[in-house]
Design an enzyme around this catalytic site. Structure first.
Site, PDB file in Angstrom:
ATOM      1  N   HIS A   1       9.547  -4.636 -20.208  1.00 27.16           N
ATOM      2  CA  HIS A   1       8.283  -5.062 -20.800  1.00 27.16           C
ATOM      3  C   HIS A   1       8.592  -5.667 -22.168  1.00 27.16           C
ATOM      4  O   HIS A   1       7.870  -5.418 -23.137  1.00 27.16           O
ATOM      5  CB  HIS A   1       7.315  -3.881 -20.954  1.00 27.16           C
ATOM      6  CG  HIS A   1       6.966  -3.202 -19.665  1.00 27.16           C
ATOM      7  ND1 HIS A   1       6.603  -1.879 -19.596  1.00 27.16           N
ATOM      8  CD2 HIS A   1       6.939  -3.663 -18.392  1.00 27.16           C
ATOM      9  CE1 HIS A   1       6.351  -1.552 -18.333  1.00 27.16           C
ATOM     10  NE2 HIS A   1       6.554  -2.619 -17.576  1.00 27.16           N
TER      11      HIS A   1
ATOM     12  N   ASP B   1      19.448 -24.984 -18.928  1.00 32.92           N
ATOM     13  CA  ASP B   1      20.718 -24.422 -18.435  1.00 32.92           C
ATOM     14  C   ASP B   1      20.489 -23.178 -17.574  1.00 32.92           C
ATOM     15  O   ASP B   1      20.975 -23.080 -16.453  1.00 32.92           O
ATOM     16  CB  ASP B   1      21.596 -23.988 -19.627  1.00 32.92           C
ATOM     17  CG  ASP B   1      22.161 -25.157 -20.417  1.00 32.92           C
ATOM     18  OD1 ASP B   1      22.147 -26.289 -19.913  1.00 32.92           O
ATOM     19  OD2 ASP B   1      22.631 -24.903 -21.551  1.00 32.92           O
TER      20      ASP B   1
ATOM     21  N   TYR C   1      29.994 -23.891 -15.279  1.00 36.46           N
ATOM     22  CA  TYR C   1      30.218 -22.500 -15.676  1.00 36.46           C
ATOM     23  C   TYR C   1      30.166 -21.530 -14.504  1.00 36.46           C
ATOM     24  O   TYR C   1      30.324 -20.337 -14.685  1.00 36.46           O
ATOM     25  CB  TYR C   1      29.212 -22.090 -16.759  1.00 36.46           C
ATOM     26  CG  TYR C   1      29.459 -22.819 -18.049  1.00 36.46           C
ATOM     27  CD1 TYR C   1      30.441 -22.366 -18.931  1.00 36.46           C
ATOM     28  CD2 TYR C   1      28.763 -23.957 -18.362  1.00 36.46           C
ATOM     29  CE1 TYR C   1      30.689 -23.057 -20.107  1.00 36.46           C
ATOM     30  CE2 TYR C   1      29.001 -24.644 -19.535  1.00 36.46           C
ATOM     31  CZ  TYR C   1      29.974 -24.187 -20.404  1.00 36.46           C
ATOM     32  OH  TYR C   1      30.218 -24.859 -21.560  1.00 36.46           O
TER      33      TYR C   1
ATOM     34  N   HIS D   1       1.824  -7.953 -16.888  1.00 37.92           N
ATOM     35  CA  HIS D   1       2.779  -6.864 -16.698  1.00 37.92           C
ATOM     36  C   HIS D   1       4.077  -7.105 -17.477  1.00 37.92           C
ATOM     37  O   HIS D   1       4.308  -6.479 -18.502  1.00 37.92           O
ATOM     38  CB  HIS D   1       3.036  -6.684 -15.190  1.00 37.92           C
ATOM     39  CG  HIS D   1       3.915  -5.534 -14.869  1.00 37.92           C
ATOM     40  ND1 HIS D   1       4.151  -5.112 -13.585  1.00 37.92           N
ATOM     41  CD2 HIS D   1       4.650  -4.726 -15.659  1.00 37.92           C
ATOM     42  CE1 HIS D   1       4.982  -4.083 -13.616  1.00 37.92           C
ATOM     43  NE2 HIS D   1       5.288  -3.841 -14.868  1.00 37.92           N
TER      44      HIS D   1
ATOM     45  N   HIS E   1      14.056  -5.190 -14.757  1.00 40.25           N
ATOM     46  CA  HIS E   1      12.646  -5.243 -15.157  1.00 40.25           C
ATOM     47  C   HIS E   1      12.490  -4.638 -16.545  1.00 40.25           C
ATOM     48  O   HIS E   1      13.035  -3.577 -16.822  1.00 40.25           O
ATOM     49  CB  HIS E   1      11.794  -4.476 -14.149  1.00 40.25           C
ATOM     50  CG  HIS E   1      10.361  -4.323 -14.583  1.00 40.25           C
ATOM     51  ND1 HIS E   1       9.601  -5.380 -15.003  1.00 40.25           N
ATOM     52  CD2 HIS E   1       9.568  -3.223 -14.692  1.00 40.25           C
ATOM     53  CE1 HIS E   1       8.396  -4.950 -15.338  1.00 40.25           C
ATOM     54  NE2 HIS E   1       8.353  -3.648 -15.170  1.00 40.25           N
TER      55      HIS E   1
HETATM   56 ZN   LIG Z   1       6.706  -2.497 -15.529  1.00 37.53          ZN
END
Ligand SMILES: [Zn+2]
Length: 234
Positions: free
Chosen positions: A114, A137, A231, A177, A112
């Site tokens: 930003h 891809d 791949y 977010h 995660h």
């Molecule tokens: Zn966050």
């Protein structure tokens, strides 16, 4: 009584150690590619062979992340007695990561950030259209937008799982977010985060020049199948 790492079988302790080394070093990729500021952002990895995950501690500078400060949690997001100081708590996003591991058994890593361009798309609540072969891809189509969700319960995790369940993309832009990405291991989820930011930036620049040209669905399918099979990405 909580679970104590030192009481677990030796092979599980070894797997935890390898995952801690892996997850600690992968955080350097987030700073290397400019995807995070201050202490924002996090990588987690599922511990192979155990119902445990390893994640970044909360509020610790990227320069101070080491294998032995990576926090070990159950798949309910509860820290175990992992040898770290009691004051060291798992990332505030741990509940979202744990929800993903509980509901998507094939996922071995979650990232995660930003990152600026991907988060700019999330702020507009607009999916990133599939207008680049590298998007076909890596993502197999557009990068979808997930619902608005606030931290503190399962709503972020549920939004990630529900949105990605209807998509081939390993990345979701949670509305207002930022991006969450998944992979078969922690490294694959970090790669998806890097690629997500790259295509968010390129498609944004393309938009400034005019209207990007969509890739027909049959060509997206061919590119995706070839890349994923040749791949061996999955
Ligand atoms: Zn966050």
């Amino acid at each position: 009584m909580g679970i104590r790492l030192v009481d677990l079988p030796a092979e599980i302790q070894d797997a935890v150690q390898r995952t801690r080394e892996d997850v600690a070093s992968l955080h350097a990729e987030l700073t290397r590619y400019g995807l995070v500021v201050w202490t924002a952002g996090n990588v987690s990895g599922r511990v192979p062979g155990a119902d445990l995950l390893v994640i970044k501690p909360s509020g610790v500078s990227y320069d101070e992340l080491r294998p032995d400060t990576m926090v070990v949690c159950t798949l309910d997001g509860v820290k175990i007695d992992d040898g770290t100081p009691a004051g060291l708590t798992p990332s505030s996003d741990t509940a979202a990561h744990a929800y993903v591991y509980r509901h998507l058994p094939g996922v071995g890593g979650v990232t995660h950030t930003h990152s600026t361009y991907a988060t700019a798309w999330a702020a507009r609540g607009e999916e990133i259209p599939c207008v680049l072969t590298m998007m076909a891809d890596e993502f197999g189509g557009p990068i979808p937008v997930g619902p608005f969700a606030v931290i503190g319960d399962d709503s972020i995790g549920r939004g990630i799982v529900e949105t990605l369940g209807e998509s081939r993309s390993p990345a979701v832009l949670m509305r207002n977010h930022g991006p969450f990405t998944i992979g078969t291991d922690a490294r694959a989820s970090v790669k998806a985060a890097v690629m997500c930011e790259e295509v968010a930036r390129t498609v944004h620049v393309s938009r400034q020049l005019g209207d990007p040209v969509p890739i027909p669905q049959d060509l997206i399918d061919r590119l995706y199948d070839r890349y994923q099979n040749v791949y061996g990405q999955h």
